[in-house]
Enzyme design. Structure first.
Site, PDB file in Angstrom:
ATOM      1  N   TYR A 101       9.080   1.134  49.763  1.00 47.80           N
ATOM      2  CA  TYR A 101       9.136   2.382  50.649  1.00 47.80           C
ATOM      3  C   TYR A 101       9.489   2.211  52.020  1.00 47.80           C
ATOM      4  O   TYR A 101       8.989   1.163  52.524  1.00 47.80           O
ATOM      5  CB  TYR A 101       7.651   3.248  50.558  1.00 47.80           C
ATOM      6  N   GLU A 185      13.730   8.662  55.318  1.00 45.92           N
ATOM      7  CA  GLU A 185      13.001   8.001  54.325  1.00 45.92           C
ATOM      8  C   GLU A 185      13.737   7.519  52.968  1.00 45.92           C
ATOM      9  O   GLU A 185      14.498   8.399  52.625  1.00 45.92           O
ATOM     10  CB  GLU A 185      11.891   8.941  53.943  1.00 45.92           C
TER      11      GLU A 185
END
Ligand code: GDP
Ligand code: MN
Length: 376
Positions: A101, A185
């Site tokens: 992530y 993201e």
């Protein structure tokens, strides 16, 4: 404004971040053709501006073009957290070894950006962050320095990401800067079994204040869900619908905010926030009034103007002209103060419009508007 995954993917590609081959469509037949072009197998992905698509059944692997068509048929039209799926993206499947992530997000309190990264990315990242916060690294990024290779190395090390992700971290920062994003993201950023690093999903939130120089996404801007907010946005008004009964129009965000407070202090509830700005021309006043009056919940309207560069008499003329084109269906209380206040009041008095009352103070005006709303 949030971009769709395929738009984020396109930005990543333009900035040299490796992404899987992919195409977008709204037709199941075309999905079959795309799968064929991608080599047969394809991941079919719902294009909606919300996360958690995988868990909602909006991300599915299709083993061949026929399955891709069937899967696209299933996913198109699906409702994911209140978002209808109008298009799907078909991507070339990737053999995932590890999911990471990574994100950069504006940190308003710190006056900078924050890099958030974890070696345990994927669809369970929220649970990881909640149950084991130590598995998620948070590294402040000075916006003036940005993410250099050295900084990217620091972020990767803090999160336990392999050195192969450093280049992507640097390029992702460039996406944020070049595209005026508040958030970029990638979840998951993956290492494939073949050892490549690829961005498999992307979320990009653009800064709406920079929209004037990000026009390429303009046509895709979602209209606000509320019809009055949509109408106001179409007129370029700064309007937010609230759930009260006193319509509020003012000039300057700060003044409007305090007007909302004062209305609430009088025991009524404001029906909206509407800042008509410094100019406050007749056109803007008419647009503002028509939006506020169109709200069926509104029982009275309070116009609170502090004359500055645009003096009160000009604003009063604006109100008078606006009332020539807008039918006043609810009582209107006007409070003018500041530059040329007396002249402005005289302009309104002279017209003596039956639906318009004046008050000299903000408290008095709010009290009267609240009372009119209660009596209505
Ligand atoms: P999200 O649920 O909205 O975040 O959608 P994602 O695009 O992140 O996909 C959800 C999950 O599907 C990912 O975390 C992966 O585990 C899986 N996934 C997506 N694309 C692929 C792929 O090409 N190959 C494999 N094996 N899994 C994938
Ligand atoms: Mn994802």
């Amino acid at each position: 404004m949030d971009l769709y995954e395929h738009q984020a993917r396109q930005l990543f590609e333009e900035h040299g971040i490796p992404v899987p081959r992919a195409e977008v469509t709204d037709s199941p037949k075309e999905a079959r053709a795309i799968a064929r072009r991608l080599g047969g197998r394809a991941v079919v992905k719902a294009q909606v501006r919300t996360g958690g698509r995988g868990k909602a059944g909006g991300v599915k692997l299709a083993a061949d073009p026929a399955a891709a068509e069937l899967t696209a048929r299933q996913i198109l039209g699906m409702d994911i957290k209140g978002h209808r799926v109008d298009t799907v993206m078909l991507a070339q499947p990737v053999d995932i070894d590890t999911e990471y992530y990574v994100s950069y997000v504006l940190d308003r309190t710190a006056g900078g950006f924050l890099a958030i990264a974890s070696a345990e990315g994927g669809t369970d990242i929220e649970e990881v962050a909640a149950s084991r916060p130590e598995a998620v690294a948070r590294v402040p990024v000075d916006p003036a320095e940005g993410v250099t290779s050295a900084k990217a190395g620091e972020i990767a090390e803090a999160a336990g990401l392999p050195p192969g992700t450093v280049d992507t971290l640097v390029r992702l920062w460039r996406v944020l800067v070049a595209e005026d994003a508040l958030l970029v993201e990638v979840n998951p950023l993956v290492r494939t079994r073949q050892g490549r690093v690829l961005a498999l999903d992307g979320k990009v939130t653009l800064d709406d204040n920079a929209r004037f120089r990000q026009e390429r996404w303009g046509a895709d801007t979602p209209a606000p869900g509320d019809p009055l907010e949509a109408a106001a946005a179409a007129k370029g008004l700064n309007y937010v619908r609230l759930d009260g009964e006193v319509g509020v129009i003012g000039n300057g965000a700060g003044l409007v905010m305090s007007t909302l407070d004062v209305v609430a202090g009088c025991g009524a509830r404001p029906a909206n926030f509407l800042d008509i700005g410094g100019g406050a021309s007749a056109r803007v006043m008419a647009d503002g009034l028509s939006v506020v009056l169109a709200d069926p919940a509104v029982k009275s309207v309070l116009v609170n103007v502090f004359g500055g560069i645009t003096a009160c008499d000009a604003v009063a003329e604006g109100i008078v002209q606006a009332l020539e084109s807008v039918r006043l269906t609810k009582p209107l209380v006007v409070r003018l103060d500041g530059n040329n206040a007396a002249r402005g009041r005289a302009v309104l008095d002279r017209r003596a419009h039956p639906g318009v009352e004046q008050a000299t103070t903000m408290d008095g005006a709010a009290r009267r508007a609240a009372q009119l709303a209660t009596d209505a």
